[in-house]
Design a protein around this motif. Structure first.
Motif, short mmCIF file in Angstrom:
data_model
loop_
_atom_site.label_atom_id
_atom_site.label_comp_id
_atom_site.label_asym_id
_atom_site.label_seq_id
_atom_site.Cartn_x
_atom_site.Cartn_y
_atom_site.Cartn_z
N TRP A 244 36.90 -53.81 138.35
CA TRP A 244 36.51 -53.36 139.68
C TRP A 244 36.78 -51.87 139.86
CZ3 TRP A 244 39.19 -58.16 142.21
CH2 TRP A 244 38.27 -59.22 142.29
N HIS B 226 35.47 -49.47 142.82
CA HIS B 226 36.12 -50.23 143.90
C HIS B 226 37.49 -49.60 144.16
CE1 HIS B 226 33.63 -54.15 143.51
NE2 HIS B 226 33.03 -53.22 142.79
N SER C 142 27.77 -54.18 141.26
CA SER C 142 28.87 -54.89 141.93
C SER C 142 28.33 -56.06 142.73
CB SER C 142 29.63 -53.93 142.86
OG SER C 142 30.31 -52.95 142.12
N LYS D 293 29.70 -57.58 145.43
CA LYS D 293 29.84 -57.42 146.89
C LYS D 293 29.97 -55.95 147.26
CE LYS D 293 32.19 -61.87 147.58
NZ LYS D 293 33.42 -62.53 148.10
N HIS E 246 40.86 -54.61 149.79
CA HIS E 246 39.92 -55.59 149.21
C HIS E 246 39.21 -55.00 147.99
CE1 HIS E 246 40.34 -58.69 152.29
NE2 HIS E 246 40.49 -57.70 153.14
N GLU F 19 37.97 -56.50 145.62
CA GLU F 19 36.82 -57.32 145.18
C GLU F 19 35.49 -56.79 145.72
OE1 GLU F 19 38.08 -59.12 149.15
OE2 GLU F 19 39.08 -58.22 147.42
N THR F 20 35.55 -55.89 146.70
CA THR F 20 34.34 -55.37 147.35
C THR F 20 34.26 -53.86 147.21
OG1 THR F 20 34.45 -57.18 148.95
CG2 THR F 20 33.08 -55.30 149.56
N LYS G 37 25.10 -58.53 148.86
CA LYS G 37 25.70 -59.49 147.93
C LYS G 37 24.70 -59.78 146.82
CE LYS G 37 28.64 -63.54 148.48
NZ LYS G 37 28.94 -64.66 149.38
N ILE H 141 31.71 -61.24 152.62
CA ILE H 141 31.53 -60.04 151.81
C ILE H 141 32.90 -59.54 151.30
CG2 ILE H 141 31.67 -58.16 153.52
CD1 ILE H 141 28.82 -58.61 150.95
N ILE H 142 33.97 -60.10 151.88
CA ILE H 142 35.34 -59.88 151.38
C ILE H 142 36.02 -61.24 151.31
CG2 ILE H 142 35.63 -57.51 152.27
CD1 ILE H 142 37.25 -58.79 154.61
#
Length: 226
Positions: free
Chosen positions: A65, A70, A89, A91, A118, A120-121, A150, A184-185
């Motif tokens: 990430w 990210h 990515s 998200k 976050h 991950e996003t 997404k 989205i998160i």
């Protein structure tokens, strides 16, 4: 005298309940300890390996990430970069902003915090003046607008501050909740309980994109009484 007896009885009942709860917790712990005691060395070693493997995977995911940008709130220079960023990515949150719009600066502050929390996003911002084609394609008419993307497709929008309690003073937690509603998160709170006050007044209905559009123009939400 009767009242005193009632209080004593209530205290006794409460004490018994607490003791029962404590006993249950102790029994559960004893069962876990017994389970570990009964494991042989090979089983313990396998358990240890599984945990280490899970930690290793989580660390690899984090590094992946970070390598894709990210963990920070970044500005992209043009719409061309937008397509590349959302492609790599899963998200993405992209803030379509304008320098002269005060509410965009409010969003900037919250998005910078959430980008670090976050991983991950991916969190991006793009100046609408540099992205006329993209704004037309995504039908972005109100500034600020967050496009929630997404798997390379725009799934949802946060238009102005209507979904955030209709106030400029919304908290980072409120924005986090709203992003969580669109998945989205990875949101750990209760989606049924928005963090902002007066929930009944505001409700949890999300803004429809068409609600505040002005034909052919990008509308500045600073001049909106909402």
């Amino acid at each position: 005298m009767e009242a005193h007896t009632s209080v004593d009885m209530f205290a006794k009942v409460l004490e018994n309940q607490l003791l029962q709860t404590t006993n249950i917790v102790e029994q559960q712990l004893d069962a876990e300890i017994q389970k570990l005691d009964q494991m042989d060395e090979d089983e313990l070693e396998r358990l240890k390996e599984k945990r280490l493997e899970a930690l290793k995977k989580a660390q690899q995911q984090k590094q992946e990430w970070l390598s894709k940008g990210h963990g920070e709130y970044r500005e992209i220079p043009s719409e061309r970069e937008f397509f590349q960023e959302v492609k790599e990515s899963k998200k993405v949150v992209c803030h379509f902003y304008r320098d002269s719009t005060f509410r965009c600066k409010i969003l900037d502050k919250h998005l910078a915090i959430l980008s670090k929390k976050h991983l991950e996003t991916k969190f991006l911002k793009l100046n609408v003046e540099k992205a006329p084609f993209l704004c037309e394609r995504l039908r972005i008419k109100v500034i600020p607008t967050l496009a929630l993307v997404k798997d390379g497709k725009t799934q949802d929008y946060v238009v102005g501050f209507t979904d955030l309690g209709n106030t400029d003073d919304f908290t980072t937690e409120t924005l986090e909740w709203r992003l969580g509603c669109s998945d989205i998160i990875n949101y750990s709170g209760n989606l049924m309980e928005p963090p902002f006050q007066s929930q009944k007044k505001f409700g949890t209905n999300f803004t429809k994109l068409e609600k505040k559009t002005i034909r052919g123009k990008i509308y500045d939400s600073d001049s909106d009484d909402d």
